[in-house]
Write an enzyme that holds these catalytic residues in place. Structure first.
Site, mmCIF file in Angstrom:
data_model
loop_
_atom_site.group_PDB
_atom_site.id
_atom_site.type_symbol
_atom_site.label_atom_id
_atom_site.label_comp_id
_atom_site.label_asym_id
_atom_site.label_seq_id
_atom_site.Cartn_x
_atom_site.Cartn_y
_atom_site.Cartn_z
ATOM 1 N N ASN A 19 30.274 -6.011 -21.489
ATOM 2 C CA ASN A 19 28.944 -6.409 -21.015
ATOM 3 C C ASN A 19 28.030 -6.625 -22.232
ATOM 4 O O ASN A 19 27.840 -5.699 -23.032
ATOM 5 C CB ASN A 19 28.410 -5.301 -20.095
ATOM 6 C CG ASN A 19 27.026 -5.616 -19.558
ATOM 7 O OD1 ASN A 19 26.157 -6.075 -20.292
ATOM 8 N ND2 ASN A 19 26.804 -5.361 -18.287
ATOM 9 N N HIS A 22 22.972 -6.066 -23.767
ATOM 10 C CA HIS A 22 22.087 -5.444 -24.753
ATOM 11 C C HIS A 22 22.085 -6.150 -26.105
ATOM 12 O O HIS A 22 21.273 -5.824 -26.966
ATOM 13 C CB HIS A 22 22.351 -3.942 -24.833
ATOM 14 C CG HIS A 22 22.026 -3.308 -23.511
ATOM 15 N ND1 HIS A 22 20.751 -3.375 -22.963
ATOM 16 C CD2 HIS A 22 22.800 -2.712 -22.579
ATOM 17 C CE1 HIS A 22 20.765 -2.804 -21.773
ATOM 18 N NE2 HIS A 22 21.986 -2.393 -21.508
ATOM 19 N N HIS A 55 24.479 -9.532 -16.884
ATOM 20 C CA HIS A 55 23.655 -9.284 -15.701
ATOM 21 C C HIS A 55 22.373 -10.119 -15.794
ATOM 22 O O HIS A 55 21.537 -9.858 -16.662
ATOM 23 C CB HIS A 55 23.326 -7.784 -15.648
ATOM 24 C CG HIS A 55 22.572 -7.355 -14.432
ATOM 25 N ND1 HIS A 55 22.316 -6.030 -14.154
ATOM 26 C CD2 HIS A 55 22.015 -8.045 -13.403
ATOM 27 C CE1 HIS A 55 21.635 -5.926 -13.023
ATOM 28 N NE2 HIS A 55 21.437 -7.150 -12.550
ATOM 29 N N ARG A 57 19.170 -10.446 -14.514
ATOM 30 C CA ARG A 57 18.251 -9.669 -13.667
ATOM 31 C C ARG A 57 17.105 -10.551 -13.203
ATOM 32 O O ARG A 57 16.742 -11.522 -13.860
ATOM 33 C CB ARG A 57 17.686 -8.473 -14.443
ATOM 34 C CG ARG A 57 18.713 -7.424 -14.796
ATOM 35 C CD ARG A 57 18.047 -6.213 -15.410
ATOM 36 N NE ARG A 57 17.398 -5.413 -14.402
ATOM 37 C CZ ARG A 57 17.876 -4.260 -13.921
ATOM 38 N NH1 ARG A 57 18.994 -3.758 -14.387
ATOM 39 N NH2 ARG A 57 17.221 -3.599 -12.995
ATOM 40 N N ARG A 61 14.988 -9.505 -18.142
ATOM 41 C CA ARG A 61 14.608 -8.650 -19.285
ATOM 42 C C ARG A 61 15.587 -8.773 -20.449
ATOM 43 O O ARG A 61 15.236 -8.477 -21.573
ATOM 44 C CB ARG A 61 14.472 -7.189 -18.847
ATOM 45 C CG ARG A 61 15.764 -6.544 -18.469
ATOM 46 C CD ARG A 61 15.596 -5.072 -18.184
ATOM 47 N NE ARG A 61 14.870 -4.838 -16.945
ATOM 48 C CZ ARG A 61 14.943 -3.687 -16.270
ATOM 49 N NH1 ARG A 61 15.662 -2.684 -16.736
ATOM 50 N NH2 ARG A 61 14.281 -3.523 -15.156
ATOM 51 N N GLU A 82 26.857 -10.342 -13.132
ATOM 52 C CA GLU A 82 26.274 -9.289 -12.294
ATOM 53 C C GLU A 82 24.956 -9.807 -11.765
ATOM 54 O O GLU A 82 24.166 -10.398 -12.518
ATOM 55 C CB GLU A 82 25.994 -8.044 -13.130
ATOM 56 C CG GLU A 82 27.211 -7.237 -13.430
ATOM 57 C CD GLU A 82 26.858 -6.029 -14.283
ATOM 58 O OE1 GLU A 82 25.670 -5.689 -14.401
ATOM 59 O OE2 GLU A 82 27.784 -5.458 -14.854
ATOM 60 N N THR A 113 21.053 -0.094 -13.852
ATOM 61 C CA THR A 113 21.443 -0.053 -12.434
ATOM 62 C C THR A 113 21.745 1.395 -12.059
ATOM 63 O O THR A 113 22.793 1.930 -12.410
ATOM 64 C CB THR A 113 22.676 -0.958 -12.211
ATOM 65 O OG1 THR A 113 22.466 -2.181 -12.912
ATOM 66 C CG2 THR A 113 22.880 -1.250 -10.745
ATOM 67 N N GLU A 163 33.619 -2.261 -7.522
ATOM 68 C CA GLU A 163 33.444 -1.607 -8.819
ATOM 69 C C GLU A 163 32.772 -0.274 -8.544
ATOM 70 O O GLU A 163 31.679 -0.234 -7.966
ATOM 71 C CB GLU A 163 32.594 -2.480 -9.758
ATOM 72 C CG GLU A 163 32.412 -1.807 -11.113
ATOM 73 C CD GLU A 163 31.915 -2.752 -12.200
ATOM 74 O OE1 GLU A 163 32.310 -3.940 -12.203
ATOM 75 O OE2 GLU A 163 31.126 -2.283 -13.036
ATOM 76 N N HIS A 206 29.811 1.889 -15.814
ATOM 77 C CA HIS A 206 28.470 2.426 -16.021
ATOM 78 C C HIS A 206 28.502 3.688 -16.865
ATOM 79 O O HIS A 206 29.060 4.701 -16.461
ATOM 80 C CB HIS A 206 27.694 2.694 -14.725
ATOM 81 C CG HIS A 206 26.217 2.544 -14.973
ATOM 82 N ND1 HIS A 206 25.460 3.504 -15.582
ATOM 83 C CD2 HIS A 206 25.389 1.485 -14.766
ATOM 84 C CE1 HIS A 206 24.227 3.053 -15.719
ATOM 85 N NE2 HIS A 206 24.146 1.834 -15.239
HETATM 86 N N1 PXP Z 1 28.986 -2.386 -14.240
HETATM 87 C C1 PXP Z 1 27.838 -2.685 -13.597
HETATM 88 C C2 PXP Z 1 27.925 -3.192 -12.209
HETATM 89 C C3 PXP Z 1 26.576 -2.546 -14.227
HETATM 90 O O1 PXP Z 1 25.447 -2.834 -13.562
HETATM 91 C C4 PXP Z 1 26.541 -2.132 -15.577
HETATM 92 C C5 PXP Z 1 25.222 -2.037 -16.281
HETATM 93 O O2 PXP Z 1 24.673 -3.296 -16.402
HETATM 94 C C6 PXP Z 1 27.759 -1.857 -16.215
HETATM 95 C C7 PXP Z 1 28.963 -1.965 -15.514
HETATM 96 C C8 PXP Z 1 27.828 -1.439 -17.638
HETATM 97 O O3 PXP Z 1 27.173 -0.233 -17.807
HETATM 98 P P1 PXP Z 1 26.922 0.292 -19.290
HETATM 99 O O4 PXP Z 1 26.056 -0.713 -19.959
HETATM 100 O O5 PXP Z 1 26.260 1.600 -19.064
HETATM 101 O O6 PXP Z 1 28.272 0.410 -19.938
#
Ligand code: PXP
Length: 260
Positions: A19, A22, A55, A57, A61, A82, A113, A163, A206
């Site tokens: 992901n 960030h 994601h 959003r 952001r 996402e 999330t 998930e 997550h």
């Molecule tokens: N899976 C989903 C559905 C999420 O919303 C997120 C956070 O955006 C993640 C995985 C990844 O989480 P993290 O950034 O905490 O590894």
């Protein structure tokens, strides 16, 4: 770029979706063009990422619409978008046609999330939403807490994937008594088995870190992890390629420990 398909799995393989939200958070802090999430996505794929997750959003952001379009056009690995189950995101997903959509709950005021989708109470609205994405050839997953009612409801929507939210397990691992983290891990194990028995493919994500991913990888039904914040943070120390390779090793080691 032609549509990337989900890489085939040999028995016991777990894909790693990276992901890159960030990277965009950091870019947006100064409003410029770097670091570029698309460039980092390509680097992640070179280092062994099996897919890229982003994601989009409602408040934009981090990831922006233009990032999604560039990811769709430029990366060679499957793109997992996402998104919240809103009419705006539905229209974007149908135009973008990513490999997969993961439907998540979204609140403007949250830092991330914070919980899973309440599928059980929104079956009537989620089912047509899921079906219309599936008709477009998009794989759909529902991001849910490891709770029997939501697993059951997720299967009813016709989504092929769930998930499981690992946040409560990770939180307990770092901040609660060991007994509590076992309890949270057990919930993930039971939800994964229930989902698999209902014919769903099981993903998780997550908050996962090098320390916590192994125990989740040991759950035999797991097929994909989506990990972001830790990987991007740790990349500041070790670089993204090394960080991804280390995470893949932690996953493999976690998995093989369930055979011994
Ligand atoms: N899976 C989903 C559905 C999420 O919303 C997120 C956070 O955006 C993640 C995985 C990844 O989480 P993290 O950034 O905490 O590894």
């Amino acid at each position: 770029m032609p549509h990337a398909t989900t890489p085939p799995l040999t028995p016991n393989t777990i894909r790693l979706g990276v992901n890159i939200d960030h990277v965009a958070t950091l870019r947006n802090a100064r409003g410029g063009a770097y670091p570029d999430p698309v460039a980092l996505a390509k680097l992640a794929i070179q280092a062994g990422a099996d897919g890229i997750t982003a994601h989009l959003r409602e408040d934009r952001r981090h990831i922006r619409d233009a990032d999604m379009h560039r990811l769709r056009a430029e990366i060679s690995a499957p793109l997992n978008m996402e998104m919240a189950a809103t009419p705006e995101m539905h229209a974007i997903a149908l135009t973008l046609a990513p490999h997969a959509c993961c439907l998540v709950p979204e609140k403007r005021e949250e830092l991330t999330t914070e919980g899973g989708l309440n599928v059980a109470d929104h079956l009537n609205t989620l089912t047509p939403f899921v079906q219309s994405l599936l008709q477009k050839g998009i794989r759909v997953s529902l991001f849910i807490d490891p709770c029997p009612a939501h697993v059951f409801a997720a299967a009813k929507t016709g989504a092929p994937v769930v998930e499981l939210h690992t946040g409560a397990y990770v939180e307990a691992f770092y901040h609660a008594h060991e007994k509590e983290s076992f309890k949270k891990l057990k919930r993930l194990q039971e939800a994964a088995k229930q989902a698999h028995d209902l014919g769903l493919e099981v993903h998780a994500g997550h908050g996962l870190t090098f320390d916590t991913v192994g125990a989740v990888a040991r759950i035999p039904e797991m097929r994909e992890f989506n990990i972001g914040h830790f990987l991007i943070s740790h990349a500041l120390t070790d670089g993204l390629p090394t960080t991804i390779r280390t995470m893949k090793r932690c996953i493999t080691e976690g998995q093989s420990s369930h055979d011994s």
